[in-house]
Design an enzyme around this catalytic site. Structure first.
Site, PDB file in Angstrom:
ATOM      1  N   ARG A 112       0.394  44.260  51.656  1.00  0.00           N
ATOM      2  CA  ARG A 112       0.543  43.485  52.895  1.00  0.00           C
ATOM      3  C   ARG A 112       0.352  44.341  54.140  1.00  0.00           C
ATOM      4  O   ARG A 112      -0.017  43.854  55.196  1.00  0.00           O
ATOM      5  CB  ARG A 112       1.947  42.865  52.974  1.00  0.00           C
ATOM      6  CG  ARG A 112       2.214  41.762  51.979  1.00  0.00           C
ATOM      7  CD  ARG A 112       3.472  41.004  52.407  1.00  0.00           C
ATOM      8  NE  ARG A 112       4.043  40.218  51.326  1.00  0.00           N
ATOM      9  CZ  ARG A 112       3.655  38.993  50.984  1.00  0.00           C
ATOM     10  NH1 ARG A 112       2.655  38.422  51.611  1.00  0.00           N
ATOM     11  NH2 ARG A 112       4.258  38.338  50.000  1.00  0.00           N
TER      12      ARG A 112
ATOM     13  N   GLU B  63      -1.761  30.055  59.368  1.00  0.00           N
ATOM     14  CA  GLU B  63      -1.740  30.368  57.929  1.00  0.00           C
ATOM     15  C   GLU B  63      -2.672  31.550  57.655  1.00  0.00           C
ATOM     16  O   GLU B  63      -3.685  31.724  58.338  1.00  0.00           O
ATOM     17  CB  GLU B  63      -2.157  29.120  57.139  1.00  0.00           C
ATOM     18  CG  GLU B  63      -2.254  29.275  55.638  1.00  0.00           C
ATOM     19  CD  GLU B  63      -0.940  29.609  54.942  1.00  0.00           C
ATOM     20  OE1 GLU B  63      -0.342  30.645  55.295  1.00  0.00           O
ATOM     21  OE2 GLU B  63      -0.532  28.874  54.038  1.00  0.00           O
ATOM     22  N   ASP B  64      -2.319  32.341  56.665  1.00  0.00           N
ATOM     23  CA  ASP B  64      -3.174  33.480  56.310  1.00  0.00           C
ATOM     24  C   ASP B  64      -4.446  33.035  55.613  1.00  0.00           C
ATOM     25  O   ASP B  64      -5.546  33.434  55.975  1.00  0.00           O
ATOM     26  CB  ASP B  64      -2.400  34.492  55.445  1.00  0.00           C
ATOM     27  CG  ASP B  64      -1.716  33.847  54.236  1.00  0.00           C
ATOM     28  OD1 ASP B  64      -1.800  32.612  54.061  1.00  0.00           O
ATOM     29  OD2 ASP B  64      -1.082  34.580  53.457  1.00  0.00           O
TER      30      ASP B  64
ATOM     31  N   ASP C 203      -6.831  28.281  50.220  1.00  0.00           N
ATOM     32  CA  ASP C 203      -7.619  28.456  48.999  1.00  0.00           C
ATOM     33  C   ASP C 203      -7.972  27.072  48.447  1.00  0.00           C
ATOM     34  O   ASP C 203      -9.007  26.506  48.790  1.00  0.00           O
ATOM     35  CB  ASP C 203      -6.763  29.299  48.034  1.00  0.00           C
ATOM     36  CG  ASP C 203      -7.447  29.623  46.734  1.00  0.00           C
ATOM     37  OD1 ASP C 203      -8.629  29.307  46.578  1.00  0.00           O
ATOM     38  OD2 ASP C 203      -6.802  30.216  45.840  1.00  0.00           O
TER      39      ASP C 203
ATOM     40  N   PHE D  63     -10.207  36.895  44.918  1.00  0.00           N
ATOM     41  CA  PHE D  63      -8.867  37.299  45.341  1.00  0.00           C
ATOM     42  C   PHE D  63      -8.925  38.434  46.366  1.00  0.00           C
ATOM     43  O   PHE D  63      -9.597  39.441  46.164  1.00  0.00           O
ATOM     44  CB  PHE D  63      -8.068  37.745  44.111  1.00  0.00           C
ATOM     45  CG  PHE D  63      -6.637  37.999  44.410  1.00  0.00           C
ATOM     46  CD1 PHE D  63      -5.770  36.951  44.646  1.00  0.00           C
ATOM     47  CD2 PHE D  63      -6.153  39.296  44.481  1.00  0.00           C
ATOM     48  CE1 PHE D  63      -4.441  37.190  44.939  1.00  0.00           C
ATOM     49  CE2 PHE D  63      -4.817  39.538  44.776  1.00  0.00           C
ATOM     50  CZ  PHE D  63      -3.963  38.487  45.009  1.00  0.00           C
TER      51      PHE D  63
HETATM   52  P1  5GP Z   1      -3.687  27.103  48.184  1.00  0.00           P
HETATM   53  O1  5GP Z   1      -2.518  26.198  48.028  1.00  0.00           O
HETATM   54  O2  5GP Z   1      -4.582  26.764  49.357  1.00  0.00           O
HETATM   55  O3  5GP Z   1      -4.491  27.201  46.914  1.00  0.00           O
HETATM   56  O4  5GP Z   1      -3.137  28.566  48.374  1.00  0.00           O
HETATM   57  C1  5GP Z   1      -2.571  28.978  49.537  1.00  0.00           C
HETATM   58  C2  5GP Z   1      -1.698  30.172  49.300  1.00  0.00           C
HETATM   59  O5  5GP Z   1      -2.084  30.892  48.132  1.00  0.00           O
HETATM   60  C3  5GP Z   1      -1.845  31.140  50.458  1.00  0.00           C
HETATM   61  O6  5GP Z   1      -0.918  30.879  51.458  1.00  0.00           O
HETATM   62  C4  5GP Z   1      -1.614  32.468  49.784  1.00  0.00           C
HETATM   63  O7  5GP Z   1      -0.244  32.749  49.756  1.00  0.00           O
HETATM   64  C5  5GP Z   1      -2.095  32.271  48.380  1.00  0.00           C
HETATM   65  N1  5GP Z   1      -3.471  32.756  48.229  1.00  0.00           N
HETATM   66  C6  5GP Z   1      -4.608  32.023  48.073  1.00  0.00           C
HETATM   67  N2  5GP Z   1      -5.691  32.796  47.922  1.00  0.00           N
HETATM   68  C7  5GP Z   1      -5.228  34.082  47.982  1.00  0.00           C
HETATM   69  C8  5GP Z   1      -5.869  35.365  47.894  1.00  0.00           C
HETATM   70  O8  5GP Z   1      -7.093  35.514  47.726  1.00  0.00           O
HETATM   71  N3  5GP Z   1      -5.059  36.451  48.013  1.00  0.00           N
HETATM   72  C9  5GP Z   1      -3.709  36.361  48.196  1.00  0.00           C
HETATM   73  N4  5GP Z   1      -3.040  37.498  48.300  1.00  0.00           N
HETATM   74  N5  5GP Z   1      -3.065  35.182  48.277  1.00  0.00           N
HETATM   75  C10 5GP Z   1      -3.828  34.044  48.174  1.00  0.00           C
END
Ligand code: 5GP
Length: 188
Positions: free
Chosen positions: A165, A99-100, A103, A152
């Site tokens: 990207r 996973e990238d 959050d 972010f």
């Molecule tokens: P979560 O469900 O953990 O809150 O969010 C996961 C997804 O939200 C990640 O796979 C990503 O696509 C997006 N995301 C969360 N934080 C960031 C961020 O700082 N930048 C970007 N571009 N995407 C984020």
């Protein structure tokens, strides 16, 4: 540096990313030796990380890709609607989700629940970035590239409304985040 209409500043350099990904690759290759792991990369955001990480894996392994549909904006992460692409037989496989960024952890919680339905032998996560202060779900990330502040970021696969990207490094927002309806990050 402007990405679309917002100002970002340098945060994690290309060389720091490369070095950390080499370490992660070494660690995974050691931990999964003899286990023929199946890596599952979460599209779109993890495409660059997955490509570079896999080049550092020097044991027999396979890679596959999943994608999910969900809605995110700058402040609330959305519900995962549907996960597509799990076609492999995961039963008894050692799965590593690539996973990238994690959050709130909501997305990963759902991805892991979905994967566990297929009864793999084990499941772990390798995330390039985690935001420990933003975590809302108790999701265990065994392999983390960098723990970052809850702001972010874009670049290296991560987008801001579809842009950024292709950047070789990670940038962080250099202006106050707005909690409005227009802060759409785009899709995965
Ligand atoms: P979560 O469900 O953990 O809150 O969010 C996961 C997804 O939200 C990640 O796979 C990503 O696509 C997006 N995301 C969360 N934080 C960031 C961020 O700082 N930048 C970007 N571009 N995407 C984020």
């Amino acid at each position: 540096m402007l990405v679309k209409d917002k100002k970002f500043k340098r945060y994690i350099s290309e060389s720091a990313l490369k070095q950390r990904i080499e370490e992660l690759g070494r660690q995974l290759s050691e931990d999964y030796a003899g286990k023929n792991p199946l890596f599952i990369a979460v599209l779109n955001g993890a495409f660059m990380f997955a490509a570079d990480l896999m080049r550092e894996i020097d044991i027999p392994s396979e890679i596959s890709f999943i994608k999910f549909t969900s809605y995110h904006n700058m402040h609330s992460t959305g519900v995962v609607d549907q996960i597509i692409g799990i076609e492999e037989d995961l039963r008894e496989r050692h799965v590593v989700v690539i996973e990238d960024i994690v959050d709130t952890g909501i997305t990963m919680t759902e991805v892991l629940a979905e994967i566990r339905r297929y009864h793999p032998a084990s499941v772990e996560v390798v995330a390039l970035l985690t935001k420990p202060k933003a975590l809302q779900r108790p999701v265990s990330i065994k392999y983390t590239g960098f723990e970052i502040e809850p702001k972010f970021v874009v670049g290296y696969g991560l987008d801001y409304d579809g842009y950024g990207r292709n950047l070789c490094e990670i940038l962080i927002l250099d202006e106050p985040e707005q909690s409005d309806e227009n802060g759409d990050w785009g899709t995965e």
